[in-house]
Design a protein around this motif. Sequence first.
Motif, PDB file in Angstrom:
ATOM      1  N   ASN A   1      17.977  86.858  56.623  1.00 48.92           N
ATOM      2  CA  ASN A   1      17.152  85.448  57.036  1.00 48.92           C
ATOM      3  C   ASN A   1      17.429  85.435  58.241  1.00 48.92           C
ATOM      4  O   ASN A   1      18.684  85.187  58.466  1.00 48.92           O
ATOM      5  CB  ASN A   1      17.323  84.399  56.089  1.00 48.92           C
ATOM      6  CG  ASN A   1      17.918  83.297  55.295  1.00 48.92           C
ATOM      7  OD1 ASN A   1      19.603  84.212  56.484  1.00 48.92           O
ATOM      8  ND2 ASN A   1      18.461  82.625  55.116  1.00 48.92           N
TER       9      ASN A   1
ATOM     10  N   HIS B   1      16.712  81.983  60.861  1.00 48.59           N
ATOM     11  CA  HIS B   1      15.421  80.408  61.333  1.00 48.59           C
ATOM     12  C   HIS B   1      15.425  80.523  62.714  1.00 48.59           C
ATOM     13  O   HIS B   1      16.135  80.952  63.401  1.00 48.59           O
ATOM     14  CB  HIS B   1      16.078  78.994  61.440  1.00 48.59           C
ATOM     15  CG  HIS B   1      16.880  78.266  60.078  1.00 48.59           C
ATOM     16  ND1 HIS B   1      18.066  79.230  59.738  1.00 48.59           N
ATOM     17  CD2 HIS B   1      16.087  78.685  59.143  1.00 48.59           C
ATOM     18  CE1 HIS B   1      18.219  78.339  58.669  1.00 48.59           C
ATOM     19  NE2 HIS B   1      16.602  77.936  58.045  1.00 48.59           N
TER      20      HIS B   1
ATOM     21  N   ASP C   1      12.299  78.214  66.007  1.00 49.81           N
ATOM     22  CA  ASP C   1      11.484  77.429  66.319  1.00 49.81           C
ATOM     23  C   ASP C   1      10.434  78.379  67.107  1.00 49.81           C
ATOM     24  O   ASP C   1      10.258  78.785  68.046  1.00 49.81           O
ATOM     25  CB  ASP C   1      12.757  76.556  67.118  1.00 49.81           C
ATOM     26  CG  ASP C   1      12.069  75.482  67.142  1.00 49.81           C
ATOM     27  OD1 ASP C   1      10.885  74.805  67.086  1.00 49.81           O
ATOM     28  OD2 ASP C   1      12.772  74.134  68.222  1.00 49.81           O
TER      29      ASP C   1
ATOM     30  N   LEU D   1       9.617  74.286  63.014  1.00 57.53           N
ATOM     31  CA  LEU D   1      10.856  75.178  62.695  1.00 57.53           C
ATOM     32  C   LEU D   1      11.075  75.831  61.126  1.00 57.53           C
ATOM     33  O   LEU D   1      10.495  75.245  60.392  1.00 57.53           O
ATOM     34  CB  LEU D   1      11.991  74.426  62.648  1.00 57.53           C
ATOM     35  CG  LEU D   1      13.862  74.890  62.199  1.00 57.53           C
ATOM     36  CD1 LEU D   1      14.438  76.287  62.909  1.00 57.53           C
ATOM     37  CD2 LEU D   1      15.175  74.172  61.798  1.00 57.53           C
ATOM     38  N   TYR D   2      11.314  77.668  61.195  1.00 61.19           N
ATOM     39  CA  TYR D   2      10.808  77.734  59.678  1.00 61.19           C
ATOM     40  C   TYR D   2      12.316  78.685  59.308  1.00 61.19           C
ATOM     41  O   TYR D   2      13.028  79.492  60.574  1.00 61.19           O
ATOM     42  CB  TYR D   2       9.455  79.081  60.004  1.00 61.19           C
ATOM     43  CG  TYR D   2       8.219  78.294  60.594  1.00 61.19           C
ATOM     44  CD1 TYR D   2       7.578  78.090  59.446  1.00 61.19           C
ATOM     45  CD2 TYR D   2       8.034  78.118  61.806  1.00 61.19           C
ATOM     46  CE1 TYR D   2       6.335  77.319  59.302  1.00 61.19           C
ATOM     47  CE2 TYR D   2       6.321  77.168  62.028  1.00 61.19           C
ATOM     48  CZ  TYR D   2       5.577  76.940  61.012  1.00 61.19           C
ATOM     49  OH  TYR D   2       4.280  76.411  60.621  1.00 61.19           O
ATOM     50  N   GLU D   3      12.210  78.813  58.381  1.00 61.58           N
ATOM     51  CA  GLU D   3      13.385  80.072  57.277  1.00 61.58           C
ATOM     52  C   GLU D   3      12.456  80.777  57.496  1.00 61.58           C
ATOM     53  O   GLU D   3      11.355  81.010  56.813  1.00 61.58           O
ATOM     54  CB  GLU D   3      13.863  79.149  56.402  1.00 61.58           C
ATOM     55  CG  GLU D   3      14.713  80.284  56.064  1.00 61.58           C
ATOM     56  CD  GLU D   3      15.556  79.453  54.997  1.00 61.58           C
ATOM     57  OE1 GLU D   3      16.825  80.837  54.096  1.00 61.58           O
ATOM     58  OE2 GLU D   3      15.664  78.016  54.873  1.00 61.58           O
TER      59      GLU D   3
ATOM     60  N   GLN E   1      12.489  84.467  55.971  1.00 60.95           N
ATOM     61  CA  GLN E   1      13.291  85.803  54.816  1.00 60.95           C
ATOM     62  C   GLN E   1      12.608  87.369  54.703  1.00 60.95           C
ATOM     63  O   GLN E   1      11.242  87.054  54.507  1.00 60.95           O
ATOM     64  CB  GLN E   1      13.536  85.018  53.251  1.00 60.95           C
ATOM     65  CG  GLN E   1      13.715  83.774  53.188  1.00 60.95           C
ATOM     66  CD  GLN E   1      15.032  83.989  52.251  1.00 60.95           C
ATOM     67  OE1 GLN E   1      15.464  84.689  51.579  1.00 60.95           O
ATOM     68  NE2 GLN E   1      15.682  83.008  52.283  1.00 60.95           N
TER      69      GLN E   1
ATOM     70  N   GLN F   1      14.415  84.160  69.688  1.00 62.56           N
ATOM     71  CA  GLN F   1      13.904  83.839  68.236  1.00 62.56           C
ATOM     72  C   GLN F   1      13.406  84.287  67.431  1.00 62.56           C
ATOM     73  O   GLN F   1      12.455  83.895  66.782  1.00 62.56           O
ATOM     74  CB  GLN F   1      12.800  81.940  68.623  1.00 62.56           C
ATOM     75  CG  GLN F   1      13.028  80.805  69.249  1.00 62.56           C
ATOM     76  CD  GLN F   1      14.526  80.134  68.588  1.00 62.56           C
ATOM     77  OE1 GLN F   1      14.350  79.753  67.580  1.00 62.56           O
ATOM     78  NE2 GLN F   1      15.437  79.424  69.129  1.00 62.56           N
TER      79      GLN F   1
ATOM     80  N   THR G   1       7.583  75.698  55.696  1.00 58.99           N
ATOM     81  CA  THR G   1       8.309  76.137  56.523  1.00 58.99           C
ATOM     82  C   THR G   1       8.814  77.154  55.772  1.00 58.99           C
ATOM     83  O   THR G   1       9.795  77.610  56.846  1.00 58.99           O
ATOM     84  CB  THR G   1       9.014  75.074  57.265  1.00 58.99           C
ATOM     85  OG1 THR G   1      10.352  75.300  55.861  1.00 58.99           O
ATOM     86  CG2 THR G   1       8.158  74.168  57.716  1.00 58.99           C
ATOM     87  N   GLN G   2       9.183  78.350  54.704  1.00 56.42           N
ATOM     88  CA  GLN G   2       9.243  79.237  54.509  1.00 56.42           C
ATOM     89  C   GLN G   2       8.465  80.436  54.988  1.00 56.42           C
ATOM     90  O   GLN G   2       7.395  80.360  54.010  1.00 56.42           O
ATOM     91  CB  GLN G   2      10.181  79.030  53.287  1.00 56.42           C
ATOM     92  CG  GLN G   2      10.977  77.857  52.652  1.00 56.42           C
ATOM     93  CD  GLN G   2      12.228  77.897  52.972  1.00 56.42           C
ATOM     94  OE1 GLN G   2      12.910  79.076  52.501  1.00 56.42           O
ATOM     95  NE2 GLN G   2      12.247  77.111  53.546  1.00 56.42           N
TER      96      GLN G   2
END
Length: 149
Positions: free
Chosen positions: A4, A6, A8, A58-60, A62, A107, A127-128
């Motif tokens: 995973n 992060h 932006d 901002l996103y995570e 996976q 990013q 945001t996932q």
Amino acid sequence: MEGNFHMDTDTATLCCYDLAALEHRLEDTADWWSIPEDELQEVNAGNCLFLNLGDDGLYEVQWRVQEAPLMSEQGMHFYFQAPSGNVYLGSADDVSGGELEPDELSQGIFLQLKPGNYACAVFKKDTQISVTLSPSVQGQNRLDDLIRI
């Protein structure tokens, strides 16, 4: 292989592509893909997936690369070609263009895949974002509109 990261984004877009597949856009303007017809052309050709997220921020993310074919419950499916296997998954802010390519400061991440075609399943909740890549026979899309997840 999985992990995973992060990211932006100021373009509200996640992209996935093999750098060799977009070499022809390096000399183009940095924002060439903001023209919907150009974006859709590259997505349908299997050169790049532009996954429009709906919002900046901002996103995570996976991610997972699997050998088994994708299942329908794994999210929306799209296809792309990886001629070199050097695949970037990350913010479209860094997509190839304007004589620049993504690098270690971008990013996103670089995946080293076996050259070939891939299916990409995407699922987003808030945001996932979940992205699963799997080898595929198909390497192109037949979409009438841009991808929105």
